[in-house]
Write an enzyme that holds these catalytic residues in place. Structure first.
Site, short mmCIF file in Angstrom:
data_model
loop_
_atom_site.label_atom_id
_atom_site.label_comp_id
_atom_site.label_asym_id
_atom_site.label_seq_id
_atom_site.Cartn_x
_atom_site.Cartn_y
_atom_site.Cartn_z
N GLU A 86 0.84 -1.21 0.00
CA GLU A 86 0.00 0.00 0.00
C GLU A 86 0.87 1.26 0.00
OE1 GLU A 86 -3.12 -0.02 2.97
OE2 GLU A 86 -3.24 2.17 2.95
N ASP A 298 4.73 -14.73 11.43
CA ASP A 298 3.41 -15.19 11.00
C ASP A 298 2.39 -14.05 11.16
OD1 ASP A 298 0.93 -16.38 10.79
OD2 ASP A 298 1.50 -18.20 11.86
#
Ligand code: MEV
Length: 446
Positions: A86, A298
């Site tokens: 982004e 993760d």
């Protein structure tokens, strides 16, 4: 439908897999196959490492890898690696880092590092009896798992508490072992799951062999043994603070007092309203996830945990808070973060390894603090824009540049377009029209 199913796909060679996919799903298989393969790593060894992370790989999916310099956290300067697709996120983090660099930087402390796992099981029997023999069971659980826990114990971690929970008021015959762990610098998922599965086997054997249990009581059925990604006691706090007047130039045309009040109100709104809280926390995770990804941690676990934590009192709320007391502005973030700096992919992924090196090879606790500071920086930058100029001003420039890039604008055209759109709404059509006119004008002058 039929021709889109396949058996034995995983056994095909990589080229075979590409071929099946492109021939089955694309109108121009030759082009698509060339494109997919153009993203293969030119170094075969590197490609082999990447392919080893997953299954059925046919290409690599690239994301930008950026850095946000000037992050002062607990007096130490970091250049923070960020993987994010982004636009404006890295720029916002960098700008907030610089803003706070001049005001003492970020402060952070790890509050606790406890991880959790559960063995869920069914058992029909007298629950009092199970609790009566729990001390004995616990000793046996620890003993049987020693071959798994010994190395972690040598590193200063291991199994902390084991708790037996009677859940039969919620679900017939349902019990749980709730286990807490210290996993030091590793995220510890494999370690925790291995210990829990071992605990599951011990549980079944314990009731079978123990003379206190009779008949049906000898049958204990382990439903599942798995870590919990909700780790509210593996948590870090990051904060920034300064006297209100020191907020100075960070506040557009507002006075520092007005800015601080408006900012604090925006945070309170995110505590009150779940719709706003979701967007507010998304902004925090823009920063958090980018570093979690850059260090091959993760991100799904981190997100799941953060959102559960945000809803811990039954309503989804802001993860950050703000106070103004005695002329002091304070803004902080409490974030549960289960991370590793050894194990998993952290040292296997070639760029993640470099990310850790860039951060000075931190342990898990130091990384927790850097990531929380990045999340807070992102949140500060977003709120600062929102309560002053609005978010679109910054975004629109990136949007404009992306469109110009797509339309293959020259350097001169980019400069003219930036000037032209300074006070106008950017849209694809408007930019295309602008370029058409500009090029026509240039052509007629030539
Ligand atoms: C955009 O990715 C993130 C923001 O919407 C966060 C926020 O609203 O606080 C700008």
């Amino acid at each position: 439908m039929q021709e889109k199913t396949v058996s034995g796909f995983s056994k095909l060679s990589k080229v075979g897999k590409v071929r099946w996919v492109v021939e089955t799903f694309f109108k121009d298989p030759e082009n698509v196959s060339r494109e997919l393969m153009s993203f293969w790593h030119e170094d075969e060894e590197q490609q082999r490492i990447l392919d080893g992370f997953s299954e059925n790989t046919i290409s690599n999916y690239y994301l930008p890898y950026g850095v946000a310099p000037n992050f002062l956290v607990n007096g130490k300067l970091y250049t923070v690696p960020m993987v994010i697709e982004e636009s404006s996120v890295v720029a916002a983090a960098s700008s907030a880092a610089k803003f706070w660099l001049a005001r003492g930087g970020f402060h952070a402390k790890v509050i606790a590092t406890k991880k959790l796992g559960q063995v869920h099981f069914s058992w029909k029997g007298d629950s009092a009896k199970l609790f009566e023999h729990f001390d004995e069971l616990e000793k046996r659980l620890r003993q049987d798992a020693t071959h798994i826990t010994i190395n972690m114990e040598n590193r200063g971690g291991g199994v902390l508490d084991i708790e037996l929970l009677d859940m039969t008021h919620l679900e017939p015959d349902y019990y749980q072992l709730k286990v807490s762990f210290e996993t030091c610098d590793s995220m510890g998922a494999n370690f925790i799951n291995s210990v829990l599965e071992e605990f599951g086997s011990t549980l079944e054997i314990f009731v079978q062999e123990h003379p206190a249990f009779k008949g049906e009581e000898k049958n204990l059925d382990v439903i599942m043994a798995i870590l919990s990604n909700y780790t509210p006691e593996c948590i870090v706090r990051a904060w920034v603070e300064c006297p209100i007047e020191a907020l100075g130039s960070g506040c557009d045309e507002m006075t520092p007092d007005a800015f601080a009040e408006k900012f604090a109100k925006a945070v309170r709104i995110a505590h009150i309203d779940p719709h706003r809280a979701t967007t507010h926390n998304k902004g925090i995770f823009n920063g958090v996830d980018a570093v979690v990804l850059a260090t091959a941690n993760d991100f799904r676990a981190v997100e799941a945990c953060g959102h559960t934590y945000a809803a811990r009192d039954g309503q989804y709320r802001s993860l950050s808070s703000c106070s103004i007391e005695n002329g002091q502005f304070r803004f902080w973030l409490d974030l549960p973060l289960a991370l590793g700096t050894i194990g998993g992919l952290t040292r296997l992924h070639p760029i993640a390894r470099r990310s850790l090196e860039l951060l000075g090879d931190p342990g898990a606790e130091e990384l927790m603090m850097v990531i929380a500071a990045t999340g807070l920086a992102q949140n500060f930058a977003a709120l600062r824009s929102l309560v002053t100029t609005g978010i679109q001003k910054g975004h629109m420039k990136m949007h404009l540049l992306n469109i110009l890039n797509h339309l293959e604008a020259s350097e001169r055209e980019v400069a003219e377009a930036i000037e032209h759109f300074r006070d106008k709404v950017v849209s694809f059509t408007a930019v295309r029209e602008f370029l058409k006119l500009f090029r026509a004008k240039k052509g007629s002058l030539a």
